[in-house]
Motif scaffolding. Structure first.
Motif, PDB file in Angstrom:
ATOM      1  N   GLY A  19      -9.267  12.030  13.590  1.00  0.00           N
ATOM      2  CA  GLY A  19      -9.219  11.798  12.144  1.00  0.00           C
ATOM      3  C   GLY A  19     -10.454  12.353  11.454  1.00  0.00           C
ATOM      4  O   GLY A  19     -10.367  12.952  10.373  1.00  0.00           O
ATOM      5  N   GLY A  20     -11.616  12.184  12.088  1.00  0.00           N
ATOM      6  CA  GLY A  20     -12.854  12.720  11.521  1.00  0.00           C
ATOM      7  C   GLY A  20     -12.806  14.236  11.401  1.00  0.00           C
ATOM      8  O   GLY A  20     -13.248  14.811  10.389  1.00  0.00           O
ATOM      9  N   ALA A  21     -12.232  14.889  12.422  1.00  0.00           N
ATOM     10  CA  ALA A  21     -12.129  16.353  12.400  1.00  0.00           C
ATOM     11  C   ALA A  21     -11.204  16.812  11.273  1.00  0.00           C
ATOM     12  O   ALA A  21     -11.492  17.784  10.568  1.00  0.00           O
ATOM     13  N   VAL A  22     -10.091  16.095  11.089  1.00  0.00           N
ATOM     14  CA  VAL A  22      -9.156  16.446  10.016  1.00  0.00           C
ATOM     15  C   VAL A  22      -9.818  16.248   8.656  1.00  0.00           C
ATOM     16  O   VAL A  22      -9.689  17.078   7.751  1.00  0.00           O
ATOM     17  N   LYS A  23     -10.566  15.168   8.527  1.00  0.00           N
ATOM     18  CA  LYS A  23     -11.273  14.911   7.268  1.00  0.00           C
ATOM     19  C   LYS A  23     -12.244  16.046   6.956  1.00  0.00           C
ATOM     20  O   LYS A  23     -12.282  16.565   5.836  1.00  0.00           O
ATOM     21  N   ARG A  24     -13.013  16.469   7.956  1.00  0.00           N
ATOM     22  CA  ARG A  24     -13.963  17.571   7.720  1.00  0.00           C
ATOM     23  C   ARG A  24     -13.228  18.855   7.346  1.00  0.00           C
ATOM     24  O   ARG A  24     -13.661  19.598   6.465  1.00  0.00           O
ATOM     25  N   ALA A  25     -12.112  19.104   8.020  1.00  0.00           N
ATOM     26  CA  ALA A  25     -11.336  20.308   7.690  1.00  0.00           C
ATOM     27  C   ALA A  25     -10.854  20.246   6.243  1.00  0.00           C
ATOM     28  O   ALA A  25     -10.914  21.247   5.512  1.00  0.00           O
ATOM     29  N   SER A  32     -12.250  17.242  -1.459  1.00  0.00           N
ATOM     30  CA  SER A  32     -13.393  16.360  -1.226  1.00  0.00           C
ATOM     31  C   SER A  32     -13.077  14.909  -1.606  1.00  0.00           C
ATOM     32  O   SER A  32     -13.890  14.022  -1.370  1.00  0.00           O
ATOM     33  N   GLU A  33     -11.901  14.663  -2.192  1.00  0.00           N
ATOM     34  CA  GLU A  33     -11.529  13.284  -2.541  1.00  0.00           C
ATOM     35  C   GLU A  33     -11.122  12.472  -1.308  1.00  0.00           C
ATOM     36  O   GLU A  33     -10.960  11.255  -1.402  1.00  0.00           O
ATOM     37  N   VAL A  34     -10.963  13.147  -0.164  1.00  0.00           N
ATOM     38  CA  VAL A  34     -10.528  12.435   1.041  1.00  0.00           C
ATOM     39  C   VAL A  34     -11.702  11.661   1.638  1.00  0.00           C
ATOM     40  O   VAL A  34     -12.705  12.245   2.028  1.00  0.00           O
ATOM     41  N   GLU A  35     -11.560  10.345   1.691  1.00  0.00           N
ATOM     42  CA  GLU A  35     -12.654   9.505   2.191  1.00  0.00           C
ATOM     43  C   GLU A  35     -12.514   9.161   3.654  1.00  0.00           C
ATOM     44  O   GLU A  35     -13.492   9.007   4.361  1.00  0.00           O
ATOM     45  N   GLU A  36     -11.269   8.975   4.071  1.00  0.00           N
ATOM     46  CA  GLU A  36     -11.060   8.622   5.475  1.00  0.00           C
ATOM     47  C   GLU A  36      -9.699   9.118   5.932  1.00  0.00           C
ATOM     48  O   GLU A  36      -8.748   9.151   5.146  1.00  0.00           O
ATOM     49  N   VAL A  37      -9.627   9.519   7.200  1.00  0.00           N
ATOM     50  CA  VAL A  37      -8.349   9.894   7.797  1.00  0.00           C
ATOM     51  C   VAL A  37      -8.242   9.168   9.132  1.00  0.00           C
ATOM     52  O   VAL A  37      -9.177   9.189   9.932  1.00  0.00           O
ATOM     53  N   ARG A  38      -7.122   8.481   9.333  1.00  0.00           N
ATOM     54  CA  ARG A  38      -6.870   7.835  10.628  1.00  0.00           C
ATOM     55  C   ARG A  38      -5.558   8.403  11.155  1.00  0.00           C
ATOM     56  O   ARG A  38      -4.570   8.479  10.423  1.00  0.00           O
ATOM     57  N   ILE A  39      -5.565   8.785  12.405  1.00  0.00           N
ATOM     58  CA  ILE A  39      -4.377   9.428  12.949  1.00  0.00           C
ATOM     59  C   ILE A  39      -3.695   8.543  13.971  1.00  0.00           C
ATOM     60  O   ILE A  39      -4.344   7.959  14.834  1.00  0.00           O
TER      61      ILE A  39
ATOM     62  N   MET B  60      -2.147  19.495   1.020  1.00  0.00           N
ATOM     63  CA  MET B  60      -2.824  19.179   2.288  1.00  0.00           C
ATOM     64  C   MET B  60      -1.827  19.179   3.439  1.00  0.00           C
ATOM     65  O   MET B  60      -2.100  19.675   4.528  1.00  0.00           O
ATOM     66  N   CYS B  61      -0.638  18.599   3.177  1.00  0.00           N
ATOM     67  CA  CYS B  61       0.388  18.545   4.219  1.00  0.00           C
ATOM     68  C   CYS B  61       0.846  19.935   4.607  1.00  0.00           C
ATOM     69  O   CYS B  61       0.892  20.284   5.791  1.00  0.00           O
ATOM     70  N   SER B  62       1.172  20.753   3.600  1.00  0.00           N
ATOM     71  CA  SER B  62       1.761  22.051   3.930  1.00  0.00           C
ATOM     72  C   SER B  62       0.718  23.021   4.477  1.00  0.00           C
ATOM     73  O   SER B  62       1.029  23.911   5.257  1.00  0.00           O
ATOM     74  N   LYS B  63      -0.546  22.842   4.082  1.00  0.00           N
ATOM     75  CA  LYS B  63      -1.582  23.765   4.553  1.00  0.00           C
ATOM     76  C   LYS B  63      -2.221  23.353   5.879  1.00  0.00           C
ATOM     77  O   LYS B  63      -2.663  24.207   6.641  1.00  0.00           O
ATOM     78  N   LEU B  64      -2.362  22.052   6.092  1.00  0.00           N
ATOM     79  CA  LEU B  64      -3.116  21.636   7.284  1.00  0.00           C
ATOM     80  C   LEU B  64      -2.406  20.595   8.150  1.00  0.00           C
ATOM     81  O   LEU B  64      -2.339  20.736   9.368  1.00  0.00           O
TER      82      LEU B  64
END
Lengths: 83, 83
Positions: A19-25, A32-39, B60-64
Protein backbone atom coordinates in the motif's frame (compact mmCIF):
# COMPACT_ATOMS: atom_id res chain seq x y z
CA UNK A 1 -26.63 -21.60 -5.89
CA UNK A 2 -24.80 -19.01 -3.86
CA UNK A 3 -22.50 -16.16 -4.80
CA UNK A 4 -20.17 -15.25 -1.98
CA UNK A 5 -17.98 -12.17 -1.86
CA UNK A 6 -15.06 -12.36 0.53
CA UNK A 7 -13.00 -9.32 1.55
CA UNK A 8 -9.66 -9.93 3.25
CA UNK A 9 -7.85 -6.92 4.70
CA UNK A 10 -4.69 -6.48 6.71
CA UNK A 11 -5.34 -5.75 10.38
CA UNK A 12 -5.07 -2.10 11.32
CA UNK A 13 -1.85 -2.65 13.28
CA UNK A 14 -0.05 -4.47 10.45
CA UNK A 15 2.26 -2.52 8.17
CA UNK A 16 1.27 -2.53 4.48
CA UNK A 17 4.41 -1.97 2.37
CA UNK A 18 2.52 -2.69 -0.88
CA UNK A 19 0.00 0.00 0.00
CA UNK A 20 2.86 2.38 0.80
CA UNK A 21 4.41 1.72 -2.61
CA UNK A 22 1.10 2.41 -4.37
CA UNK A 23 0.68 5.61 -2.39
CA UNK A 24 4.14 6.83 -3.41
CA UNK A 25 3.43 5.95 -7.04
CA UNK A 26 0.18 7.97 -6.90
CA UNK A 27 2.05 10.93 -5.38
CA UNK A 28 4.59 10.74 -8.22
CA UNK A 29 1.63 10.94 -10.60
CA UNK A 30 0.47 14.15 -8.85
CA UNK A 31 -2.38 12.60 -6.89
CA UNK A 32 -1.07 14.21 -3.74
CA UNK A 33 -4.52 14.09 -2.07
CA UNK A 34 -3.97 10.38 -1.34
CA UNK A 35 -3.19 10.02 2.36
CA UNK A 36 -3.25 6.29 2.80
CA UNK A 37 -3.59 3.14 0.72
CA UNK A 38 -4.32 -0.28 2.20
CA UNK A 39 -4.35 -3.29 -0.07
CA UNK A 40 -6.40 -6.39 0.48
CA UNK A 41 -7.91 -9.27 -1.42
CA UNK A 42 -11.35 -9.68 -2.90
CA UNK A 43 -12.66 -13.13 -3.79
CA UNK A 44 -15.83 -14.26 -5.49
CA UNK A 45 -16.91 -17.84 -4.81
CA UNK A 46 -19.71 -19.69 -6.55
CA UNK A 47 -21.22 -22.48 -4.46
CA UNK A 48 -23.75 -25.15 -5.26
CA UNK A 49 -26.64 -25.49 -2.86
CA UNK A 50 -25.52 -26.84 0.44
CA UNK A 51 -26.51 -26.70 4.09
CA UNK A 52 -24.85 -24.40 6.61
CA UNK A 53 -23.48 -22.06 3.95
CA UNK A 54 -22.57 -19.36 6.41
CA UNK A 55 -20.77 -21.70 8.79
CA UNK A 56 -18.86 -23.34 5.96
CA UNK A 57 -17.83 -20.03 4.39
CA UNK A 58 -16.59 -18.83 7.76
CA UNK A 59 -14.50 -22.00 8.08
CA UNK A 60 -13.05 -21.58 4.57
CA UNK A 61 -12.05 -18.02 5.43
CA UNK A 62 -10.43 -18.82 8.76
CA UNK A 63 -8.71 -22.00 7.54
CA UNK A 64 -7.53 -21.02 4.06
CA UNK A 65 -8.60 -17.71 2.56
CA UNK A 66 -7.35 -15.40 5.30
CA UNK A 67 -4.39 -15.52 7.63
CA UNK A 68 -6.19 -14.52 10.80
CA UNK A 69 -2.95 -13.66 12.59
CA UNK A 70 -2.48 -10.59 10.40
CA UNK A 71 -5.72 -10.34 8.40
CA UNK A 72 -9.40 -9.68 9.01
CA UNK A 73 -12.13 -11.00 6.75
CA UNK A 74 -15.76 -10.34 6.05
CA UNK A 75 -18.15 -11.86 3.53
CA UNK A 76 -21.48 -11.35 1.85
CA UNK A 77 -23.60 -14.34 0.85
CA UNK A 78 -26.17 -13.95 -1.90
CA UNK A 79 -28.53 -16.68 -3.01
CA UNK A 80 -28.80 -16.89 -6.79
CA UNK A 81 -31.80 -18.43 -8.47
CA UNK A 82 -30.73 -19.80 -11.87
CA UNK A 83 -33.00 -18.37 -14.56
CA UNK B 1 -11.94 13.55 3.80
CA UNK B 2 -12.94 10.67 1.59
CA UNK B 3 -12.75 6.92 2.03
CA UNK B 4 -12.66 5.13 -1.29
CA UNK B 5 -13.06 1.40 -1.78
CA UNK B 6 -11.71 0.05 -5.05
CA UNK B 7 -12.48 -3.44 -6.33
CA UNK B 8 -10.36 -4.81 -9.15
CA UNK B 9 -11.45 -8.08 -10.76
CA UNK B 10 -10.20 -10.13 -13.68
CA UNK B 11 -12.38 -9.82 -16.77
CA UNK B 12 -14.79 -12.72 -17.26
CA UNK B 13 -12.85 -14.01 -20.29
CA UNK B 14 -9.48 -14.08 -18.52
CA UNK B 15 -8.25 -17.31 -16.96
CA UNK B 16 -7.66 -17.16 -13.20
CA UNK B 17 -5.05 -19.78 -12.25
CA UNK B 18 -4.80 -18.48 -8.68
CA UNK B 19 -8.55 -18.91 -8.27
CA UNK B 20 -8.26 -22.42 -9.71
CA UNK B 21 -5.58 -23.30 -7.17
CA UNK B 22 -7.71 -22.01 -4.28
CA UNK B 23 -10.68 -23.99 -5.58
CA UNK B 24 -8.61 -27.20 -5.69
CA UNK B 25 -7.31 -26.53 -2.17
CA UNK B 26 -10.89 -26.09 -0.93
CA UNK B 27 -11.93 -29.35 -2.61
CA UNK B 28 -9.03 -31.13 -0.89
CA UNK B 29 -10.41 -29.78 2.39
CA UNK B 30 -13.81 -31.32 1.56
CA UNK B 31 -15.55 -28.10 0.55
CA UNK B 32 -16.74 -29.76 -2.63
CA UNK B 33 -19.67 -27.33 -2.98
CA UNK B 34 -17.27 -24.69 -4.33
CA UNK B 35 -17.79 -24.42 -8.07
CA UNK B 36 -15.68 -21.44 -8.94
CA UNK B 37 -13.25 -19.05 -7.28
CA UNK B 38 -12.18 -15.74 -8.83
CA UNK B 39 -9.55 -13.67 -7.08
CA UNK B 40 -9.28 -9.92 -7.29
CA UNK B 41 -7.89 -7.00 -5.36
CA UNK B 42 -9.53 -4.76 -2.84
CA UNK B 43 -8.02 -1.37 -1.98
CA UNK B 44 -8.97 1.25 0.58
CA UNK B 45 -7.78 4.77 -0.14
CA UNK B 46 -7.99 7.72 2.22
CA UNK B 47 -8.08 11.08 0.46
CA UNK B 48 -7.94 14.63 1.75
CA UNK B 49 -10.61 16.97 0.49
CA UNK B 50 -10.14 17.75 -3.13
CA UNK B 51 -12.22 18.70 -6.16
CA UNK B 52 -13.35 16.22 -8.79
CA UNK B 53 -12.88 13.21 -6.50
CA UNK B 54 -14.77 10.85 -8.76
CA UNK B 55 -12.89 11.89 -11.90
CA UNK B 56 -9.53 11.62 -10.15
CA UNK B 57 -10.29 8.21 -8.63
CA UNK B 58 -11.35 6.96 -12.04
CA UNK B 59 -8.03 8.15 -13.48
CA UNK B 60 -6.02 6.50 -10.67
CA UNK B 61 -7.81 3.22 -11.37
CA UNK B 62 -7.35 3.27 -15.12
CA UNK B 63 -3.76 4.52 -14.99
CA UNK B 64 -2.30 2.59 -12.07
CA UNK B 65 -4.57 0.50 -9.87
CA UNK B 66 -6.08 -1.73 -12.55
CA UNK B 67 -4.72 -3.15 -15.77
CA UNK B 68 -7.72 -2.43 -17.96
CA UNK B 69 -6.60 -4.87 -20.65
CA UNK B 70 -7.39 -7.81 -18.38
CA UNK B 71 -9.13 -6.27 -15.37
CA UNK B 72 -12.34 -4.42 -14.56
CA UNK B 73 -12.67 -2.01 -11.66
CA UNK B 74 -15.38 -0.36 -9.66
CA UNK B 75 -15.26 1.95 -6.67
CA UNK B 76 -17.33 3.41 -3.88
CA UNK B 77 -16.63 6.91 -2.60
CA UNK B 78 -17.72 7.84 0.90
CA UNK B 79 -17.31 11.28 2.42
CA UNK B 80 -16.06 11.13 5.98
CA UNK B 81 -16.62 13.95 8.41
CA UNK B 82 -13.85 13.93 11.01
CA UNK B 83 -15.39 13.90 14.48
Amino acid sequence: MYKVKVYVTLRESVLDPQGGAVKRALHTMNYSEVEEVRIGKYMELTLTNTDDVEKRIDEMCSKLLANTVIEDYRYEIEEVVPS
